[in-house]
Design a protein around this motif. Structure first.
Motif, PDB file in Angstrom:
ATOM      1  N   ASN A   1       0.834  -1.220   0.000  1.00 56.70           N
ATOM      2  CA  ASN A   1       0.000   0.000   0.000  1.00 56.70           C
ATOM      3  C   ASN A   1       0.863   1.263   0.000  1.00 56.70           C
ATOM      4  O   ASN A   1       0.527   2.263   0.615  1.00 56.70           O
ATOM      5  N   PHE A   2       1.971   1.212  -0.719  1.00 53.19           N
ATOM      6  CA  PHE A   2       2.900   2.339  -0.777  1.00 53.19           C
ATOM      7  C   PHE A   2       2.781   3.016  -2.135  1.00 53.19           C
ATOM      8  O   PHE A   2       3.047   2.419  -3.166  1.00 53.19           O
ATOM      9  N   GLY A   3       2.372   4.294  -2.129  1.00 55.44           N
ATOM     10  CA  GLY A   3       2.217   5.014  -3.394  1.00 55.44           C
ATOM     11  C   GLY A   3       1.204   4.313  -4.285  1.00 55.44           C
ATOM     12  O   GLY A   3       0.111   3.935  -3.849  1.00 55.44           O
TER      13      GLY A   3
ATOM     14  N   GLY B   1      -1.870  -3.232  -2.118  1.00 49.07           N
ATOM     15  CA  GLY B   1      -1.650  -4.578  -1.621  1.00 49.07           C
ATOM     16  C   GLY B   1      -0.183  -4.829  -1.335  1.00 49.07           C
ATOM     17  O   GLY B   1       0.633  -3.915  -1.276  1.00 49.07           O
ATOM     18  N   LYS B   2       0.159  -6.097  -1.184  1.00 51.09           N
ATOM     19  CA  LYS B   2       1.536  -6.483  -0.893  1.00 51.09           C
ATOM     20  C   LYS B   2       2.203  -6.978  -2.163  1.00 51.09           C
ATOM     21  O   LYS B   2       1.713  -7.909  -2.807  1.00 51.09           O
TER      22      LYS B   2
ATOM     23  N   ILE C   1      -6.841   2.504  -0.360  1.00 48.60           N
ATOM     24  CA  ILE C   1      -6.986   1.557   0.742  1.00 48.60           C
ATOM     25  C   ILE C   1      -7.778   2.175   1.883  1.00 48.60           C
ATOM     26  O   ILE C   1      -8.014   3.390   1.930  1.00 48.60           O
ATOM     27  N   ASP C   2      -8.152   1.322   2.807  1.00 45.66           N
ATOM     28  CA  ASP C   2      -8.835   1.750   4.028  1.00 45.66           C
ATOM     29  C   ASP C   2      -7.863   2.608   4.849  1.00 45.66           C
ATOM     30  O   ASP C   2      -6.695   2.243   5.027  1.00 45.66           O
ATOM     31  N   PRO C   3      -8.285   3.774   5.359  1.00 48.50           N
ATOM     32  CA  PRO C   3      -7.375   4.649   6.117  1.00 48.50           C
ATOM     33  C   PRO C   3      -6.713   3.968   7.308  1.00 48.50           C
ATOM     34  O   PRO C   3      -5.639   4.386   7.737  1.00 48.50           O
ATOM     35  N   VAL C   4      -7.350   2.930   7.853  1.00 48.88           N
ATOM     36  CA  VAL C   4      -6.756   2.264   9.017  1.00 48.88           C
ATOM     37  C   VAL C   4      -5.807   1.147   8.616  1.00 48.88           C
ATOM     38  O   VAL C   4      -5.155   0.544   9.475  1.00 48.88           O
ATOM     39  N   ALA C   5      -5.718   0.830   7.315  1.00 55.05           N
ATOM     40  CA  ALA C   5      -4.837  -0.242   6.861  1.00 55.05           C
ATOM     41  C   ALA C   5      -3.384   0.223   6.931  1.00 55.05           C
ATOM     42  O   ALA C   5      -3.083   1.411   6.837  1.00 55.05           O
ATOM     43  N   ASP C   6      -2.482  -0.756   7.094  1.00 57.82           N
ATOM     44  CA  ASP C   6      -1.060  -0.443   7.218  1.00 57.82           C
ATOM     45  C   ASP C   6      -0.435  -0.170   5.856  1.00 57.82           C
ATOM     46  O   ASP C   6      -0.770  -0.811   4.853  1.00 57.82           O
ATOM     47  N   THR C   7       0.471   0.796   5.852  1.00 60.32           N
ATOM     48  CA  THR C   7       1.397   0.992   4.732  1.00 60.32           C
ATOM     49  C   THR C   7       2.758   0.520   5.225  1.00 60.32           C
ATOM     50  O   THR C   7       3.185   0.875   6.325  1.00 60.32           O
TER      51      THR C   7
END
Length: 661
Positions: free
Chosen positions: A10-12, A16-17, A83-89
């Motif tokens: 979830n980077f840029g 996903g991974k 992504i969901d705001p609470v999901a991890d980046t």
């Protein structure tokens, strides 16, 4: 040091991974240096490079998209917008290096969510035993400085824009200057000089009387205020610079609108109408010449069959006339022959037989030419000749008429084109609005540039004032605050400063000599003109490159082509990396730029496989194209290939195995 794996979550644009295997080893015995990642512009190549920097340096990372953002804002900017705001980046970088003569692996993990707590990410270091050594987390900045110092990281992690800037400027940009200073060890000497100044000032405060101390503090207070003013003014300069760039963009937009909405054509309306009148006059001339043709023989082109029949009949009757004349001449000759035969001693019977033969012979000769119909044209030779001339002249008139019709058609099309251009021209009132908008944008740019130049001059004046205050402080402390108890410290500090200055100069010369030789060798290795440069020197103050030919004469940098300048910049970075003594991976974003085919081939065949034991290339399809990638494959230089597939509809990037071809 070797990068083994990069994980983006979830980077840029990477949703996903997604995992990238960066290990240059094919198997236990085979290793190829290049990891090739292809992607179009805007597809996430620079983001991937930023991920490596961010994983290693965190808040200190010199990421290309950060600008003046705070670390908290930058982390928020890096979160994938789908992504969901609470999901991890999350970013993970697995690397290996030699520690105590043994290979050690560490996985650097940075994770955060939207609007992270305390404006920071969570750092974790995972060792070989899958544990999180907290002690290493606490000293990570110092630890990574020993492996890949931030000051020289731009020698190993750089992009095409950095190469372009280095190629075009006479002196290296600040980022390269900082790397050179770190490489030469000048940062340590500078810090030591600053520490000595602080020590001397502290001792002077301790021993000065109240009046001296007050004077000293007044100078220091003034100097501090001046430095604050300098920083504020410097920020204003940057703001005004950005404002100038924005206004120049608006000016360009106004100009584009002026062009697209017919403003330029409206300004040229008189010229277009003049051209239109000229074309109309030319058409009238063509039509007049066509009228002259129509007044001559051209109307006879309406009865071509009658003319051809008349010509054929005239020729036919003329031939019969010629045949009849020849027949009459032959009969007259035969009659003279018979008269002569009657005069000689030949019997009448023989004469009669000869006469019969001659009659039959004439009849047989002209039997096929007997005219079956009576002549009706009755044209003489002169009339038939005039008819032939008329038909020939008619053919020429028809060709001339076709040519003039073609010219007339082309002229009419040109007039139609001019009419369309005039029709697309803006109305006078719209043209006035467009012109006023363009002039207003131009005036705003001029005013902004004037403000920028004024503040920039103010900044230069402040720099001079600060230097003066520093000299005043130095003079005051040296001349007026001397105490026996601190005289030894002050004197020793001055000696150390002089020694440190000499040390810096000798250290610079020694390392620059080695750097000059490495840069020259790298440049000649990359360049296909081996006789262009014989020697390269580096200025000890500005670190700018000076080139000399075989005769010892300077080679101005502007004489180099754009491709040669870029190869010189790459050779400079390559030489710096070699002199650094660090065996580190090299990552290059958009590496080929404006190189021609020859320089591009040299870079592909000579630099990329030799730049380091691990070379990560991020390229578009026009930089490392089909020919270049096939060359690298044939040379067994590529270990792995990936394609950054960008979906413009979702604005997301996925990492797929393979390259463009």
């Amino acid at each position: 040091m070797i990068f083994l794996e990069l994980v983006l979550q979830n980077f840029g644009p990477y949703s996903g991974k997604q995992v990238i295997n960066l290990n240059p080893k094919i198997d236990e015995e085979t290793s190829h240096p290049i990891i090739l990642l292809g992607g179009m512009n805007g597809g996430g190549k620079t983001t991937l490079m930023d991920a490596i920097r961010l994983a290693l340096y965190g808040p200190r990372a010199q990421c290309s998209t950060r600008g003046n953002l705070s670390y908290n804002d930058f982390l928020n900017q890096c979160v994938n917008n789908k992504i969901d705001p609470v999901a991890d980046t999350r970013i993970e970088l697995l690397f290996e290096h030699i520690e105590n003569d043994k290979p050690i692996k560490y996985r650097v993990v940075r994770s955060w969510t939207k609007n992270p707590k305390d404006g920071k990410d969570t750092l974790g270091i995972l060792g070989d035993s899958d544990t999180w050594p907290d002690a290493l987390v606490n000293i990570w900045d110092e630890y990574i400085e020993n492996l890949l110092p931030l000051g020289i990281s731009n020698l190993f992690l750089f992009d095409g824009e950095q190469v372009k800037e280095l190629a075009e400027q006479e002196t290296p940009p600040p980022v390269v200057v900082d790397a050179i200073r770190g490489l030469l060890g000048l940062e340590l000497a500078d810090r030591l000089a600053v520490d000595l100044d602080i020590l001397v000032n502290r001792k002077l405060k301790e021993v000065g009387n109240s009046k001296d101390l007050a004077n000293l503090e007044e100078i220091e207070t003034r100097l501090t205020q001046q430095q604050e003013d300098y920083q504020t003014t410097e920020e204003k300069v940057e703001i005004l610079k950005n404002q100038v760039e924005e206004l120049e963009q608006k000016q360009q937009e106004a100009f584009d609108k002026f062009i697209s909405e017919g403003g330029k054509i409206a300004a040229e309306r008189n010229q277009l109408e003049l051209q239109q009148n000229t074309k109309t006059a030319e058409i009238e001339q063509v039509r007049q010449s066509m009228c002259e043709l129509a007044a001559d023989v051209l109307p006879l082109a309406l009865i071509p069959n009658l003319l051809n029949q008349a010509q054929a009949q005239g020729e036919k009757e003329f031939r019969h006339q010629q045949i009849q004349i020849s027949k009459d001449l032959l009969i007259e000759r035969d009659q003279r022959l018979l008269t002569w035969l009657n005069q000689v001693e030949i019997s009448p019977i023989e004469v009669e037989k000869i006469q019969s033969f001659l009659i039959q012979d004439v009849d047989s000769l002209y039997a096929k030419t007997i005219q079956t119909e009576a002549p009706w044209l009755l044209a003489d030779d002169e009339t038939l000749s005039q008819l032939d001339n008329l038909i020939y002249h008619l053919q020429n008139s028809k060709l001339s008429a076709k040519e003039k019709l073609a010219i007339l058609k082309n002229k009419e099309e040109e007039i139609h084109t001019l009419e369309r251009q005039v029709q697309t021209a803006a109305a006078p009132e719209d043209y006035t609005k467009l012109r006023q908008a363009l002039e207003a944008a131009q005036n705003q740019v001029v005013e902004a540039k004037a403000n920028y130049e004024t503040i920039r001059r103010l900044l230069a004046d402040l720099e001079t004032i600060i230097a003066k205050s520093k000299r005043e402080l130095s003079d005051y402390t040296v001349e007026n605050i001397k105490h026996k108890n601190s005289e030894h410290i002050i004197t020793s500090a001055a000696k150390v400063q002089n020694t440190l200055k000499i040390f810096r100069e000798k250290l610079t010369l020694r390392k620059l000599n080695k750097l000059e030789e490495e840069v020259k060798n790298c440049f000649l290795y990359l360049l296909h003109k081996s006789d262009l440069v014989h020697r390269i020197t580096i200025d000890t103050k500005t670190f700018s490159l000076l080139l000399y030919d075989l005769n010892g004469k300077p080679v101005p940098k502007h004489r180099l082509s754009a491709g040669e300048k870029q190869l010189l910049a790459i050779a400079f970075l390559w030489g710096l990396a070699k002199v650094s003594g660090h065996r580190l991976p090299v990552a290059i974003d958009t590496p080929l730029g404006r190189l021609d085919s020859s320089h591009r081939s040299n870079l592909v065949e000579r630099y990329f496989p030799s730049a380091s034991h691990q070379v990560i290339l991020l390229s578009t399809d026009t930089e490392i194209g089909k020919k270049e990638v096939e060359t690298l494959r044939e040379n067994e230089a590529i270990a792995r290939e990936y394609l950054l597939k960008y979906d413009s509809s979702t604005r997301q990037t996925t990492i797929q195995p393979g390259y463009f071809w």
